[in-house]
Design an enzyme around this catalytic site. Sequence first.
Site, PDB file in Angstrom:
ATOM      1  N   HIS A 182       1.271  -1.254  -0.062  1.00  0.00           N
ATOM      2  CA  HIS A 182       0.324  -0.249  -0.264  1.00  0.00           C
ATOM      3  C   HIS A 182       1.093   1.385   0.369  1.00  0.00           C
ATOM      4  CE1 HIS A 182      -3.222   2.330   0.689  1.00  0.00           C
ATOM      5  NE2 HIS A 182      -3.308   2.925   1.445  1.00  0.00           N
ATOM      6  N   GLY A 230      -6.978   3.359   1.779  1.00  0.00           N
ATOM      7  CA  GLY A 230      -7.921   3.500   0.120  1.00  0.00           C
ATOM      8  C   GLY A 230      -7.080   4.009  -0.598  1.00  0.00           C
ATOM      9  N   LEU A 271     -10.381  -3.452   4.808  1.00  0.00           N
ATOM     10  CA  LEU A 271      -9.104  -3.031   3.894  1.00  0.00           C
ATOM     11  C   LEU A 271      -8.044  -2.114   4.477  1.00  0.00           C
ATOM     12  CD1 LEU A 271      -8.797  -1.913   0.608  1.00  0.00           C
ATOM     13  CD2 LEU A 271      -9.963  -0.048   1.406  1.00  0.00           C
ATOM     14  N   ASP A 272      -7.185  -2.832   3.674  1.00  0.00           N
ATOM     15  CA  ASP A 272      -5.407  -2.210   4.189  1.00  0.00           C
ATOM     16  C   ASP A 272      -4.990  -2.185   5.609  1.00  0.00           C
ATOM     17  OD1 ASP A 272      -4.815  -1.908   2.440  1.00  0.00           O
ATOM     18  OD2 ASP A 272      -6.323   0.825   1.885  1.00  0.00           O
ATOM     19  N   ALA A 273      -5.779  -3.208   6.144  1.00  0.00           N
ATOM     20  CA  ALA A 273      -5.585  -3.541   7.969  1.00  0.00           C
ATOM     21  C   ALA A 273      -4.949  -4.882   8.396  1.00  0.00           C
ATOM     22  CB  ALA A 273      -6.774  -3.052   8.269  1.00  0.00           C
TER      23      ALA A 273
END
Lengths: 287, 287, 287, 287
Positions: free
Chosen positions: A195, A204, A230-232
Site C-alpha cells: 500500500h 484506500g 481494507l488495508d488493515a
Amino acid sequence: MEKKETAILLMHCPDKQGILAAVTDFINVNKGNIVYLDQHVDYVQNTFFMRVEWDLENFIIPREKIEDYFSTLYAQKYDMSYNLYFSHIKPRMAIFVSKMSHCLFDILSRYMDGGLHVEIPLIISNHPDLEWIGQKFGIPFYIFPITKENKMEQEAKEMELLRNENIDFIVLARYMQIISEDMIKSYPNKIINIHHSFLPAFIGAKPYHAAYERGVKIIGATSHYVTTELDAGPIIEQDVVRVTHKDTVQSFIHKGQDLEKIVLSRAVEKHIDRKVLSYKNKTVVFS
Amino acid sequence: MEKKETAILLMHCPDKQGILAAVTDFINVNKGNIVYLDQHVDYVQNTFFMRVEWDLENFIIPREKIEDYFSTLYAQKYDMSYNLYFSHIKPRMAIFVSKMSHCLFDILSRYMDGGLHVEIPLIISNHPDLEWIGQKFGIPFYIFPITKENKMEQEAKEMELLRNENIDFIVLARYMQIISEDMIKSYPNKIINIHHSFLPAFIGAKPYHAAYERGVKIIGATSHYVTTELDAGPIIEQDVVRVTHKDTVQSFIHKGQDLEKIVLSRAVEKHIDRKVLSYKNKTVVFS
Amino acid sequence: MEKKETAILLMHCPDKQGILAAVTDFINVNKGNIVYLDQHVDYVQNTFFMRVEWDLENFIIPREKIEDYFSTLYAQKYDMSYNLYFSHIKPRMAIFVSKMSHCLFDILSRYMDGGLHVEIPLIISNHPDLEWIGQKFGIPFYIFPITKENKMEQEAKEMELLRNENIDFIVLARYMQIISEDMIKSYPNKIINIHHSFLPAFIGAKPYHAAYERGVKIIGATSHYVTTELDAGPIIEQDVVRVTHKDTVQSFIHKGQDLEKIVLSRAVEKHIDRKVLSYKNKTVVFS
Amino acid sequence: MEKKETAILLMHCPDKQGILAAVTDFINVNKGNIVYLDQHVDYVQNTFFMRVEWDLENFIIPREKIEDYFSTLYAQKYDMSYNLYFSHIKPRMAIFVSKMSHCLFDILSRYMDGGLHVEIPLIISNHPDLEWIGQKFGIPFYIFPITKENKMEQEAKEMELLRNENIDFIVLARYMQIISEDMIKSYPNKIINIHHSFLPAFIGAKPYHAAYERGVKIIGATSHYVTTELDAGPIIEQDVVRVTHKDTVQSFIHKGQDLEKIVLSRAVEKHIDRKVLSYKNKTVVFS
C-alpha cells in the site's frame, strides 16, 4: 552460495518454561546442526515465538517423518501452532499486477538474478499493459479483465488457475483491485500487498493525493498481508522518505515508487525465507 | 556567532512575473545586503513564497519606515500577505507543560545554551510536577489546574497572563489538554504542538498504544500549528524511528520521547528563525 | 514502573550444542522466572552470545552464591566469558565534559527524570564553563585543567577520584581531550565516547569541517568504547541526518549536536541496562 | 505527462547584487514563462548558483540564438559558468557493467517505463555475464574484456565507440574496473559511479567486508562523479541502512544492493534532469 538442505520450523505457543530447551534438545539429540535460531517472547500475550533452522545432513529422523515425530512429542504437549518447511522445496508464487511496472520489475530482476528462492509460474493482470514484461522474462501472463459485473466469475477462474498451478502465495504488485473475501480466505496470510502510504494513515484510494493535501513532511509505503478489512492486515514492512513543500503530487508518486518496490520486495523475501510469523493481526519478522 | 542586525521578510502572493526581481531590487537599490534568499512557487496554487533577509547596516530606509514603504510600493501592488521582522527583536514564547519533562528540558537546554533567539518569560502548567524545573532554570512557573468545570475560567486567566507578558507564541511541550477555540483563535499559527504519532495516523489520545495495537514497524512524531480541528493543523516537522516485534508499548513511549523532543525543538527553532510560512493548512519551511 | 529484582547474565563462549538449554535449565530448575532472553550466534567466529534476565523472587540459590554455582557448573565447562549483574545495584557513572553542554544536558535530563538506572556521583571537566550545570543539578563538578605538561599528573588525580568514588564506567560527553593509555586500560570497554562523525569517516579533530569540505550529503555521529587507538573502538550506536548544499559548517554542527546527544544517550542507556557485549572490537547490542 | 518544450539554464558565478533579477528579467522580457527557479548562494565561496527553466512556447528569441544572446548580454558581464539545455534534446547515456545486474536492471526498468528522459544506445562490459539483459531489452551490448596488458587499448576502443555514438555521459553501474585518467578527462563530471560505502568511509575494494570488520551499525552507498582520485569525486547522492550484530558480510551485501541501485538511479535522474551542478569537488543538487 550453495546451501545444504535444511529444515525450518516456525512456531508459536503459550510461553512456558523449557520450550526452547525442549525443541533445541529434539534437534541436537537427533544430530541436527542448528544454523539459525531466533526466538521472541511477547510478555503481554504470554506467547513464545521461534524460528529454528537446522542442517538435515546427519539428522537421524527421515525428512518425511519429522513432522509426525515433532507433532506427537512436542507440538501437542506445548499447544503449538507451527509450520515445518524444507529448504529444497521452493514455494510457488503468483504475481498480480495492473498497469504500473516498477514493483513487478523489481521482483523479476531479483528472481532472474537468483536472489529469490521461489518459483514464479505465472503473472495475473486485469489489464494487458504489462504483458510484454511477462513475455520478456518468459513468464506466462494471464489477463482477466475485471468489471463490477464479472468480478466474481473472473476471480473464480483466477482461483482455479492458482490451484492448478499449486500456488502457495500471492503478491499484489500494485494490483489496483480489491480482492474479494473468498479469495482472501483461501489464502490466509498468504496474500502480500503493497500500500502506497504509511499505514494506517491514508487507507484506500489515492494516498499520495491525500498526503499532499494534508501537507505531510514524510511519505511512506507499507507491505502487509491482506485480510478482509481494507488495508488493515498484519504489517510486514514499512519505510518512509522525506518530502518538502517543494514536492508535488507527481514527485510524491515518483519518490514513493522507489519505496513501494523496495518495501514490497523486502516483505516478499522475508516471506519466502520463512521469516514472517503472523499472530493476532501483527507479525513477528525474524532477522 | 555575533550577527549583524537584519530585516526578515516572509511573504506570499499570487505568482506573477517579476515579483522576485521587484523585491530584491527594492533591497538592492536601498543598499541592503541580502544574506539569505529562498523562494518557492506552488504551481498548483499559483502562489509565490519568499523569505529574504538583509543586513540593515547600510540600508537607507530607516527601520521604522520599511514596512510603510514596502507596503505602499510592493505589497499592495502584488496582493501580498507578508510579515516583516527585525533580528534584534526577540520573540516572546510561553511554554505549556503537564507532567512529562523531556520536551521542556530539551527546549530549556537549548535556551540556556544561547541556541534559541527567544525570550521565555514563563511556563504554564495544569500540574505542579515540573515546577522544580522552572525554579532550577529561573523561569516563572504558573500552575492553572484544569477541570471540566473551570476550564474556560482558567484559560481566561492564562490568556490574561499571556497578554500581560506580551507573549508572541506558545509551545505545547506535551501539554495534555485540548486548547479551547478562543485561545486558538487568539494565536493563529502561533501555537506549536507536538503530537506523539506520525500524523494523520493515530490522532487523539494514546497514539503509542494504538500504534502498538496496529503492529506498525515505524513510529513517529509530528509538530504542527494548532487549529480548531484536533491534530489537523499545518505540519511543521515530522520524524520517525523503526520498531520491531520486540518492542512494547513502554519501549514505543521511550523511543518516541527522543523523537518528540527533537521534532518539537526543530519546529520551535524554525518558527523562531522566521522560516515557517503557513498557507492553506500547509507550511513552507525554508532551509 | 516498579520492577522486581532480577539477575542479568551477559555471556559469550565458543558455540556448542546445548549451551542455551543448559543455562535456561539452570535458571528454570532453580525456580527463576526468565523475563528476558536474547541470544546470538556468530557463525563466522563460532561464538555464542546471550543475555538472560530472571526474576529472583523465588530463585532458590541465594544471590551471593549464584556466581559461584554458575561458574563451577557451567562457565568452566563451556569456557564462558560472562558478567553477572543484579538489578538492585545501580552502576556508578562519571561524566567528562569540556565546554559544550548539549550531551551533558541530555544525560542529566534523563537522569533527573528517573529514566537512567544509574548513580552519577560526579562530573569532571578540563574547563569551568559548565560548572553551573553541575551546581543546578546538585552534582559535584571537579575541574582539572589540562595542559601538555600536566596531563599525566592531572589524569592521575582524576583516576584517584574515580577510584574513591567507586566509579564503574565513564561517559565522555564531548570531552575534548584524548584519554591516555593508562586510564583507558583501567576502564576497558568502560569508557563511552561520542564522536561527531559517521565513523570510520572523519576520524580525529574537526569532523564537521572535514565533512563539509568533502561535500557529503549525510552526516553522522558514533558512540563507541574508547580503546588506545583513536576513534577505533567497538561501535555501540550510530545515527545520521541528511544535509544539502544549503548547509554550512555551522548548520552541520547544529544538526549534528542533536545526533550526538541522542546517539550518546542511547549508548549510555544500553550500557546501563547491561545490553552491550564487546567482542573482538565489535559489539553485540541486545534489544 | 506531456511537457511543453523548455530551456534549462544551469549556472554559477561570483555572487553580486542583481544577478537573479537580471536573468529572470531576460526571460520575462522576452516572454518566457518560468516554470522552475531555484537558486543558492554559497556565502563562504561567495558564489551564486541557479537553475531556471522556462517554457519556450512564446519566447521571442529563437532557440538557436538564445545562447548567443545570453552569453553576450549576461554571462560575460557576470563572469558566469553556465550550460544551456533544451528539454526536447535527450542526452545520450552509456552504461558500463561487470557481473552484477541489480543496478543495470533498476536503470533499465525506469528507462523502459518512460521514466528516464534519456537515450541509452549501448551497454559496455568487461564480462559477457549480463549480455542476456542487453538482448532482452534490445540494447546493444559490447564486451571489452580487460586485462592489465590490454587496458589502454581496450579503453581506446571504448572511447571511439562512445564518440561514434555521441555519448554525453557514462554511468558505471557496478563496473568493477578503475577508469583510466584519459577517459576521465574526456568526460569531466560526466561519469557517474556508485560506490558501495558511505564515502569517505571504506574507499576502494571490498567496502562491505571492511564495514563488517569495523563493526559499523549503519552501511551506505554513494554516487559521485568520477575524478582521477579514487572514490573522491563530487558526491551527488548518498543513503544508508541500519545493520546489527546479526548481519553478516552476505547480508551487508544484500541490504547494500538495494541502496546502491536506488542511490545510483536517483543520481542518474538528477543528472538527466539537469539538476546537478558541480563546483570545487562538491555538488549543488537542485530539488
